[in-house]
Design a protein around this motif. Structure first.
Motif, PDB file in Angstrom:
ATOM      1  N   LEU A  29       0.815  -1.211   0.000  1.00 19.21           N
ATOM      2  CA  LEU A  29       0.000   0.000   0.000  1.00 19.21           C
ATOM      3  C   LEU A  29       0.853   1.269   0.000  1.00 19.21           C
ATOM      4  CD1 LEU A  29      -2.790  -1.023   2.514  1.00 19.21           C
ATOM      5  CD2 LEU A  29      -2.911  -1.001   0.029  1.00 19.21           C
ATOM      6  N   ILE A  32       0.877   2.819  -3.485  1.00 21.19           N
ATOM      7  CA  ILE A  32      -0.389   3.185  -4.119  1.00 21.19           C
ATOM      8  C   ILE A  32      -0.797   4.568  -3.615  1.00 21.19           C
ATOM      9  CG2 ILE A  32      -2.811   2.591  -4.427  1.00 21.19           C
ATOM     10  CD1 ILE A  32      -1.986  -0.330  -3.973  1.00 21.19           C
ATOM     11  N   TYR A  33      -0.802   5.540  -4.498  1.00 20.54           N
ATOM     12  CA  TYR A  33      -1.095   6.916  -4.117  1.00 20.54           C
ATOM     13  C   TYR A  33      -2.588   7.205  -4.212  1.00 20.54           C
ATOM     14  CZ  TYR A  33       3.881   7.406  -4.313  1.00 20.54           C
ATOM     15  OH  TYR A  33       5.210   7.233  -4.070  1.00 20.54           O
ATOM     16  N   GLN A  34      -3.127   7.881  -3.224  1.00 21.00           N
ATOM     17  CA  GLN A  34      -4.556   8.173  -3.180  1.00 21.00           C
ATOM     18  C   GLN A  34      -4.978   9.144  -4.268  1.00 21.00           C
ATOM     19  OE1 GLN A  34      -6.458   7.241   0.858  1.00 21.00           O
ATOM     20  NE2 GLN A  34      -5.306   9.088   1.154  1.00 21.00           N
ATOM     21  N   THR A  48      -0.259   8.192   0.528  1.00 18.76           N
ATOM     22  CA  THR A  48      -0.421   6.810   0.074  1.00 18.76           C
ATOM     23  C   THR A  48      -1.561   6.127   0.838  1.00 18.76           C
ATOM     24  OG1 THR A  48       1.117   5.895   1.668  1.00 18.76           O
ATOM     25  CG2 THR A  48       2.035   6.638  -0.436  1.00 18.76           C
ATOM     26  N   ARG A  49      -1.965   4.974   0.369  1.00 14.49           N
ATOM     27  CA  ARG A  49      -2.984   4.165   1.042  1.00 14.49           C
ATOM     28  C   ARG A  49      -2.456   3.567   2.337  1.00 14.49           C
ATOM     29  NH1 ARG A  49      -8.131   4.729  -1.066  1.00 14.49           N
ATOM     30  NH2 ARG A  49      -7.862   5.285  -3.229  1.00 14.49           N
ATOM     31  N   TYR A  50      -1.129   3.517   2.490  1.00 12.49           N
ATOM     32  CA  TYR A  50      -0.527   2.967   3.698  1.00 12.49           C
ATOM     33  C   TYR A  50      -0.822   3.858   4.876  1.00 12.49           C
ATOM     34  CZ  TYR A  50       3.032   1.112   6.849  1.00 12.49           C
ATOM     35  OH  TYR A  50       3.692   0.565   7.902  1.00 12.49           O
TER      36      TYR A  50
END
Length: 50
Positions: A29, A32-34, A48-50
């Motif tokens: 995650l 993966i960029y929001q 990021t989703r992290y």
């Protein structure tokens, strides 16, 4: 494992939750960029989703 957050402060994580955070599905995650491709336009939008 210590987690530091600007809003919520410092927290100690151990046990099953630490294993979950260190697992491959959760770690991916980070990439993966929001905002989708908007990160490529402005590097300050690093969310990021992290």
């Amino acid at each position: 494992m210590e987690i530091s957050d600007v809003i919520y402060g410092h927290h100690h994580i151990d046990g099953v939750l630490e294993e979950l955070i260190k697992s491959a599905p959760v770690q991916r995650l980070k990439g993966i960029y929001q905002g989708g491709a908007s990160f490529l336009v402005n590097r300050r939008w690093n969310v990021t989703r992290y």
